[in-house]
Design a protein around this motif. Sequence first.
Motif, PDB file in Angstrom:
ATOM      1  N   ALA A 176      43.637  62.845  53.458  1.00  0.00           N
ATOM      2  CA  ALA A 176      44.520  63.801  54.128  1.00  0.00           C
ATOM      3  C   ALA A 176      44.862  64.969  53.210  1.00  0.00           C
ATOM      4  O   ALA A 176      45.082  64.800  52.008  1.00  0.00           O
ATOM      5  N   GLY A 177      44.903  66.161  53.793  1.00  0.00           N
ATOM      6  CA  GLY A 177      45.297  67.360  53.061  1.00  0.00           C
ATOM      7  C   GLY A 177      44.238  67.934  52.142  1.00  0.00           C
ATOM      8  O   GLY A 177      44.529  68.835  51.359  1.00  0.00           O
ATOM      9  N   SER A 178      43.008  67.463  52.261  1.00  0.00           N
ATOM     10  CA  SER A 178      41.947  67.924  51.364  1.00  0.00           C
ATOM     11  C   SER A 178      41.367  69.265  51.812  1.00  0.00           C
ATOM     12  O   SER A 178      41.360  69.587  53.003  1.00  0.00           O
ATOM     13  N   VAL A 179      40.853  70.013  50.843  1.00  0.00           N
ATOM     14  CA  VAL A 179      40.097  71.228  51.115  1.00  0.00           C
ATOM     15  C   VAL A 179      38.671  70.977  50.626  1.00  0.00           C
ATOM     16  O   VAL A 179      38.437  70.842  49.420  1.00  0.00           O
ATOM     17  N   VAL A 180      37.737  70.876  51.560  1.00  0.00           N
ATOM     18  CA  VAL A 180      36.365  70.507  51.232  1.00  0.00           C
ATOM     19  C   VAL A 180      35.534  71.776  51.085  1.00  0.00           C
ATOM     20  O   VAL A 180      35.307  72.497  52.057  1.00  0.00           O
ATOM     21  N   THR A 181      35.087  72.037  49.870  1.00  0.00           N
ATOM     22  CA  THR A 181      34.373  73.280  49.561  1.00  0.00           C
ATOM     23  C   THR A 181      32.888  73.066  49.324  1.00  0.00           C
ATOM     24  O   THR A 181      32.136  74.040  49.242  1.00  0.00           O
ATOM     25  N   LYS A 182      32.463  71.800  49.156  1.00  0.00           N
ATOM     26  CA  LYS A 182      31.040  71.531  48.921  1.00  0.00           C
ATOM     27  C   LYS A 182      30.642  70.243  49.627  1.00  0.00           C
ATOM     28  O   LYS A 182      31.496  69.427  49.998  1.00  0.00           O
ATOM     29  N   SER A 183      29.345  70.055  49.793  1.00  0.00           N
ATOM     30  CA  SER A 183      28.836  68.929  50.572  1.00  0.00           C
ATOM     31  C   SER A 183      29.115  67.591  49.889  1.00  0.00           C
ATOM     32  O   SER A 183      29.195  67.496  48.665  1.00  0.00           O
ATOM     33  N   ILE A 184      29.252  66.558  50.735  1.00  0.00           N
ATOM     34  CA  ILE A 184      29.641  65.227  50.293  1.00  0.00           C
ATOM     35  C   ILE A 184      28.567  64.234  50.718  1.00  0.00           C
ATOM     36  O   ILE A 184      28.156  64.230  51.887  1.00  0.00           O
ATOM     37  N   PRO A 185      28.105  63.375  49.809  1.00  0.00           N
ATOM     38  CA  PRO A 185      27.088  62.377  50.168  1.00  0.00           C
ATOM     39  C   PRO A 185      27.635  61.327  51.135  1.00  0.00           C
ATOM     40  O   PRO A 185      28.837  61.254  51.398  1.00  0.00           O
ATOM     41  N   SER A 186      26.750  60.493  51.627  1.00  0.00           N
ATOM     42  CA  SER A 186      27.142  59.396  52.516  1.00  0.00           C
ATOM     43  C   SER A 186      27.902  58.314  51.739  1.00  0.00           C
ATOM     44  O   SER A 186      27.671  58.115  50.539  1.00  0.00           O
ATOM     45  N   GLY A 187      28.803  57.634  52.440  1.00  0.00           N
ATOM     46  CA  GLY A 187      29.450  56.443  51.906  1.00  0.00           C
ATOM     47  C   GLY A 187      30.369  56.670  50.726  1.00  0.00           C
ATOM     48  O   GLY A 187      30.462  55.819  49.837  1.00  0.00           O
ATOM     49  N   GLU A 188      31.081  57.806  50.698  1.00  0.00           N
ATOM     50  CA  GLU A 188      31.999  58.082  49.595  1.00  0.00           C
ATOM     51  C   GLU A 188      33.360  58.544  50.113  1.00  0.00           C
ATOM     52  O   GLU A 188      33.471  59.087  51.212  1.00  0.00           O
ATOM     53  N   TRP A 190      36.375  61.160  49.289  1.00  0.00           N
ATOM     54  CA  TRP A 190      36.728  62.369  48.552  1.00  0.00           C
ATOM     55  C   TRP A 190      38.125  62.802  48.984  1.00  0.00           C
ATOM     56  O   TRP A 190      38.523  62.604  50.130  1.00  0.00           O
ATOM     57  N   ALA A 191      38.865  63.429  48.055  1.00  0.00           N
ATOM     58  CA  ALA A 191      40.200  63.924  48.399  1.00  0.00           C
ATOM     59  C   ALA A 191      40.628  64.970  47.381  1.00  0.00           C
ATOM     60  O   ALA A 191      40.102  65.037  46.272  1.00  0.00           O
ATOM     61  N   GLY A 192      41.607  65.792  47.771  1.00  0.00           N
ATOM     62  CA  GLY A 192      42.181  66.765  46.862  1.00  0.00           C
ATOM     63  C   GLY A 192      41.893  68.194  47.249  1.00  0.00           C
ATOM     64  O   GLY A 192      41.252  68.479  48.249  1.00  0.00           O
ATOM     65  N   ASN A 193      42.403  69.127  46.432  1.00  0.00           N
ATOM     66  CA  ASN A 193      42.207  70.553  46.649  1.00  0.00           C
ATOM     67  C   ASN A 193      41.808  71.199  45.322  1.00  0.00           C
ATOM     68  O   ASN A 193      42.658  71.404  44.465  1.00  0.00           O
ATOM     69  N   PRO A 194      40.511  71.514  45.158  1.00  0.00           N
ATOM     70  CA  PRO A 194      39.408  71.200  46.079  1.00  0.00           C
ATOM     71  C   PRO A 194      39.092  69.706  46.062  1.00  0.00           C
ATOM     72  O   PRO A 194      39.381  69.016  45.080  1.00  0.00           O
ATOM     73  N   ALA A 195      38.482  69.234  47.131  1.00  0.00           N
ATOM     74  CA  ALA A 195      38.173  67.807  47.242  1.00  0.00           C
ATOM     75  C   ALA A 195      37.196  67.389  46.143  1.00  0.00           C
ATOM     76  O   ALA A 195      36.247  68.110  45.827  1.00  0.00           O
TER      77      ALA A 195
END
Length: 201
Positions: A176-188, A190-195
């Motif tokens: 929750a509340g994350s800013v996703v700036t780059k691609s994320i692999p499967s099955g992981e 991620w969180a934060g700003n930037p995520a």
Amino acid sequence: MVVFLYRAIRKLKRITSKFFSQLGCFYVLKANGVEFSSFKSTGIPYVNVFSGGKMFIGKKLSIHNTIDGNPIGTYQKCTFVVYPNSSIEIGNNVGISQTALIAMANIKILNNVKIGGGTCIYTSDFHSLNAEIRRSKEDLQQRKTAPVTIGNDVFIGAHCIILKGVSIGDNSIIGAGSVVTKSIPSGEIWAGNPAHFIKKI
């Protein structure tokens, strides 16, 4: 007595609201030329598909546009905007709460995805990063765009922002509340700003 009366009125309101929500959502989707199958809606979303844009919805879409549908503290309705030569494609069994999808490039959401309240998915910076261009009439013409893809079984927490060019792999979770700036692999996760990477699932 007061409690009983309140609950009875609330129940009647929900039944009435459900009927008009379905009817209103059906009309808004049809009027915008959206291709859709089955859906359920609390409240009526904002939909604007420009000429030359396309929107497709699979089976069993769940759209929550009001606090009654998902009492998570977000009061905005879902927003779907598709610009010319762009598309929004939503797969089967997707749940969306008070979410904004702004497609200046293609947005593709695959099957069994849950998107938390207040999340925004953007395929553009909206304005040039160059200050001189932002001051000019060329600003909107110079904005950069890139598609976004959300894989199968992804869970995106409330109040996230997914930026242009991002792909999120199958089964991944965004805190929750994350800013996703780059691609994320499967099955992981991620969180934060930037995520950033938290751990594998």
